[in-house]
Enzyme design. Structure first.
Site, short mmCIF file in Angstrom:
data_model
loop_
_atom_site.label_atom_id
_atom_site.label_comp_id
_atom_site.label_asym_id
_atom_site.label_seq_id
_atom_site.Cartn_x
_atom_site.Cartn_y
_atom_site.Cartn_z
N ARG A 46 0.81 -1.23 0.00
CA ARG A 46 0.00 0.00 0.00
C ARG A 46 0.84 1.28 0.00
O ARG A 46 0.54 2.20 -0.76
CB ARG A 46 -0.89 0.02 1.25
CG ARG A 46 -1.98 -1.02 1.23
CD ARG A 46 -2.81 -0.91 2.49
NE ARG A 46 -3.78 0.14 2.36
CZ ARG A 46 -5.08 -0.05 2.16
NH1 ARG A 46 -5.55 -1.28 2.08
NH2 ARG A 46 -5.92 0.97 2.07
N LYS A 155 -1.41 -22.18 2.36
CA LYS A 155 -2.31 -22.79 3.34
C LYS A 155 -2.42 -21.80 4.52
O LYS A 155 -1.49 -21.02 4.72
CB LYS A 155 -1.80 -24.16 3.79
CG LYS A 155 -0.48 -24.17 4.58
CD LYS A 155 -0.67 -24.38 6.03
CE LYS A 155 0.00 -23.51 6.92
NZ LYS A 155 0.03 -23.29 8.19
N HIS A 185 4.18 -25.92 2.64
CA HIS A 185 5.63 -26.06 2.49
C HIS A 185 6.16 -27.42 2.94
O HIS A 185 7.26 -27.82 2.56
CB HIS A 185 6.38 -24.90 3.17
CG HIS A 185 6.46 -24.99 4.65
ND1 HIS A 185 5.43 -24.66 5.49
CD2 HIS A 185 7.47 -25.36 5.47
CE1 HIS A 185 5.81 -24.84 6.74
NE2 HIS A 185 7.05 -25.25 6.77
N LYS A 189 9.59 -30.25 1.62
CA LYS A 189 10.75 -30.58 2.47
C LYS A 189 11.48 -31.80 1.90
O LYS A 189 10.85 -32.80 1.55
CB LYS A 189 10.28 -30.89 3.90
CG LYS A 189 9.97 -29.63 4.71
CD LYS A 189 9.68 -29.98 6.16
CE LYS A 189 9.20 -28.77 6.94
NZ LYS A 189 10.24 -28.01 7.58
N GLU A 223 6.84 -28.02 18.86
CA GLU A 223 7.73 -26.85 18.85
C GLU A 223 7.95 -26.42 20.29
O GLU A 223 7.00 -26.41 21.09
CB GLU A 223 7.11 -25.72 18.03
CG GLU A 223 7.00 -26.09 16.56
CD GLU A 223 6.32 -25.03 15.69
OE1 GLU A 223 6.70 -24.90 14.52
OE2 GLU A 223 5.41 -24.35 16.18
N ASP A 242 -3.80 -24.86 11.95
CA ASP A 242 -2.53 -24.28 11.48
C ASP A 242 -1.61 -25.36 10.92
O ASP A 242 -1.01 -25.19 9.86
CB ASP A 242 -1.85 -23.54 12.64
CG ASP A 242 -0.54 -22.86 12.23
OD1 ASP A 242 -0.51 -22.26 11.14
OD2 ASP A 242 0.43 -22.92 13.00
N HIS A 247 0.03 -30.01 7.50
CA HIS A 247 1.35 -30.64 7.60
C HIS A 247 1.27 -32.07 8.17
O HIS A 247 1.88 -32.99 7.64
CB HIS A 247 2.30 -29.83 8.49
CG HIS A 247 2.46 -28.40 8.09
ND1 HIS A 247 2.29 -27.96 6.81
CD2 HIS A 247 2.81 -27.30 8.81
CE1 HIS A 247 2.52 -26.65 6.75
NE2 HIS A 247 2.83 -26.23 7.97
N LYS A 332 2.57 -25.93 20.27
CA LYS A 332 3.63 -24.97 20.63
C LYS A 332 3.93 -25.07 22.13
O LYS A 332 3.14 -25.57 22.91
CB LYS A 332 3.17 -23.56 20.28
CG LYS A 332 2.80 -23.43 18.79
CD LYS A 332 3.28 -22.16 18.17
CE LYS A 332 2.90 -22.05 16.71
NZ LYS A 332 3.97 -22.30 15.77
C1 BG6 Z 1 3.57 -23.12 9.51
C2 BG6 Z 1 2.75 -22.75 10.71
O1 BG6 Z 1 2.76 -23.52 8.45
O2 BG6 Z 1 4.44 -24.18 9.85
C3 BG6 Z 1 3.64 -22.40 11.90
O3 BG6 Z 1 1.90 -21.66 10.39
C4 BG6 Z 1 4.62 -23.51 12.17
O4 BG6 Z 1 2.87 -22.13 13.05
C5 BG6 Z 1 5.34 -23.88 10.89
O5 BG6 Z 1 5.54 -23.08 13.14
C6 BG6 Z 1 6.23 -25.08 11.06
O6 BG6 Z 1 7.04 -25.21 9.92
P1 BG6 Z 1 8.50 -25.78 10.03
O7 BG6 Z 1 8.97 -25.87 8.62
O8 BG6 Z 1 9.29 -24.80 10.86
O9 BG6 Z 1 8.36 -27.09 10.70
#
Ligand code: BG6
Length: 482
Positions: A46, A155, A185, A189, A223, A242, A247, A332
């Protein structure tokens, strides 16, 4: 696949996603010499800004301390990247902005580009997608006469099955499925893609992937840190949506789906979808938790009822592993930073050392996604000493210097998208199958249990697996350490 020249339009160039992931990935691709010479990158945000200011911003974010991007920055490479980058300011909700974008793209064409390949990367809030697509369409920017037009979104796709269907339908209104790149993502990996190579490239493990040998599967993504400065986003989503919906379900899918008949996008995606469609979530198993102190995090509602931890069970519905239960946990502020899939073998009652200490320890095949990346087989061997005693050990394949050698998943995936390879992108039926499962696991009234940081979530999570006579494995850091 050969990469053609193209224009990359990044909506939200100053967003958190662009800062942490996209810009570093573009830097890495530049460094690897994997981008075409006449690439044009148009950053959109913006505030008014000159191209040079955006270049300074890119240089700054490349040097930020960032868990995802740690290597030193070579100024020559950064300059090579910023040379391609232009800035266009405006609100994506404002029709006039698209006039400006159209003019800019037309000028590029006049300057000798013989085709008009354009990739739109939406690093914006999903609520803006619809407006962006509509405006692109009105201006004829969602199609091209002699090149390709692609759109990339992140996502989570939607917040439940219904909204995911709506979003998929919205995208289908403007684009065909081969133009849409939905990015998770985890699919990019190295450690995930190697699961498929390991399983289907060898002859000795796959025959054991049946209920006769596999007792159950554990999928963990823990995490040992909190939401950091992403509280605003996270509080609207929660842990299950999330990372669980995407994942973790993909982790199980890679480890347990049937063999694709070929290494192609169609064959691999087909297997992933079949697997997800057959997975049966145990709707009574879900435990949701929230770490103590979450309400005091930046941009989090102090009375938040958002989950930062989940665990649940599901049963594999079809294929060679049909009937095998899988237990999931993620979140987390947990005891360890560890992401892995453990294929836990049955322990036959006639084991010779069944009465000895450790004698009934189950063998496990562990796909360690991170850290201490590797694929390891947990076994029992004789302790090297005079007396016969058993000890746990690991036969291991470890990645050497994983972080410095392998492309970041974003780097790999955006490169795949640039060359039009959708193998490791999620398509519409796949994302809907994932939501179908996730929606069955929770209700709006689901109880959220507080847990102390540094453990494995609420005590109740132990019951998810204990009631079946099993236990969560303590992820080991005793293998693949450098
Ligand atoms: C993301 C989530 O998609 O993946 C995060 O939004 C998470 O909350 C992350 O921490 C984990 O990804 P990675 O590659 O660090 O395991």
């Amino acid at each position: 696949m050969q990469m053609e020249s193209f224009v990359l339009v990044i909506f939200g160039i100053t967003s958190n996603l662009a800062r942490i992931k996209l810009i570093p990935a573009l830097y890495d691709l530049t460094k690897a010499g994997m981008l075409p010479e006449d690439l044009t990158i148009i950053g959109v945000a913006r505030s008014p800004m000159a191209d040079e200011e955006l270049h300074d911003y890119i240089n700054k974010v490349l040097r930020e301390d960032n868990r995802h991007h740690t290597h030193p920055i070579d100024q020559e490479v950064a300059d090579k990247l910023t040379k391609h980058v232009h800035y266009l300011n405006g609100s994506v909700e404002d029709k006039d902005f698209y006039d400006k974008l159209e003019t800019y793209l037309n000028e590029l064409k006049k300057k000798g580009r013989n085709c008009d390949n354009v990739m739109y990367y939406l690093a914006t809030y999903p609520e803006l997608y619809s407006t962006i697509f509509q405006h692109l369409n009105t201006h004829g920017l969602d199609r091209s006469e002699c090149g390709w037009t692609r759109v990339m979104v992140e996502k989570p796709i939607g917040t439940d099955l219904e909204s995911a269907k709506e979003l998929n339908a919205l995208m289908a209104k403007y684009f065909t499925e081969d133009q849409i790149f939905r990015l998770d993502h985890y699919l990019g990996k190295e450690t995930m893609q190697n699961i498929l190579a390991f399983r289907f490239g060898n002859g000795i493990f796959e025959p054991l992937m049946t209920p006769e040998y596999i007792d159950h599967i554990q999928v963990t993504a823990a995490e040992d840190f909190g939401v950091g400065d992403r509280g605003g986003y996270y509080d609207t989503v929660g842990a299950l949506k999330d990372v669980g919906q995407n994942h973790l379900l993909q982790m199980l899918t890679f480890a347990a789906m049937e063999q694709p008949h070929k290494w192609t996008n169609e064959a691999i995606t087909k297997r992933r979808i079949e697997f997800l469609n057959s997975l049966k979530p145990d709707t009574n198993s879900t435990v949701l938790g929230q770490y103590q102190g979450y309400g005091q995090e930046k941009n989090v509602n102090p009375d938040s009822k958002t989950d930062t931890f989940f665990s649940f069970k599901a049963i594999i519905g079809d294929g060679k592993l049909a009937g095998v239960p899988a237990y999931f946990r993620g979140g987390k502020e947990l005891a360890q930073y560890v992401t892995e899939i453990s294929m836990v073998f049955r322990t036959p009652s006639m084991r010779m050392f069944k009465d000895a200490p450790l004698g009934m320890t189950p063998n496990a095949l562990i796909y360690r996604i991170q850290p201490n990346e590797g694929i390891v087989l947990k076994i029992l061997t004789k302790r090297s000493q005079h007396k016969l005693e058993l000890e746990e050990t690991y036969m291991q394949y470890c990645y050497k210097n994983y972080a410095s050698i392998f492309p970041d998943p974003y780097e790999r995936l955006i490169h795949d998208a640039f060359v039009g390879d959708q193998t490791f992108f999620v398509d519409a039926p796949e994302v809907e199958a994932q939501w179908q499962i996730t929606d069955m696991l929770v209700s709006d009234e689901h109880k959220i249990i507080q847990y102390a940081p540094g453990g494995w979530g609420p005590e109740e999570s132990k019951e998810v697996i204990k009631k079946d006579g099993r236990e969560w494995l303590e992820p080991s850091l005793a293998f693949c350490s450098l």
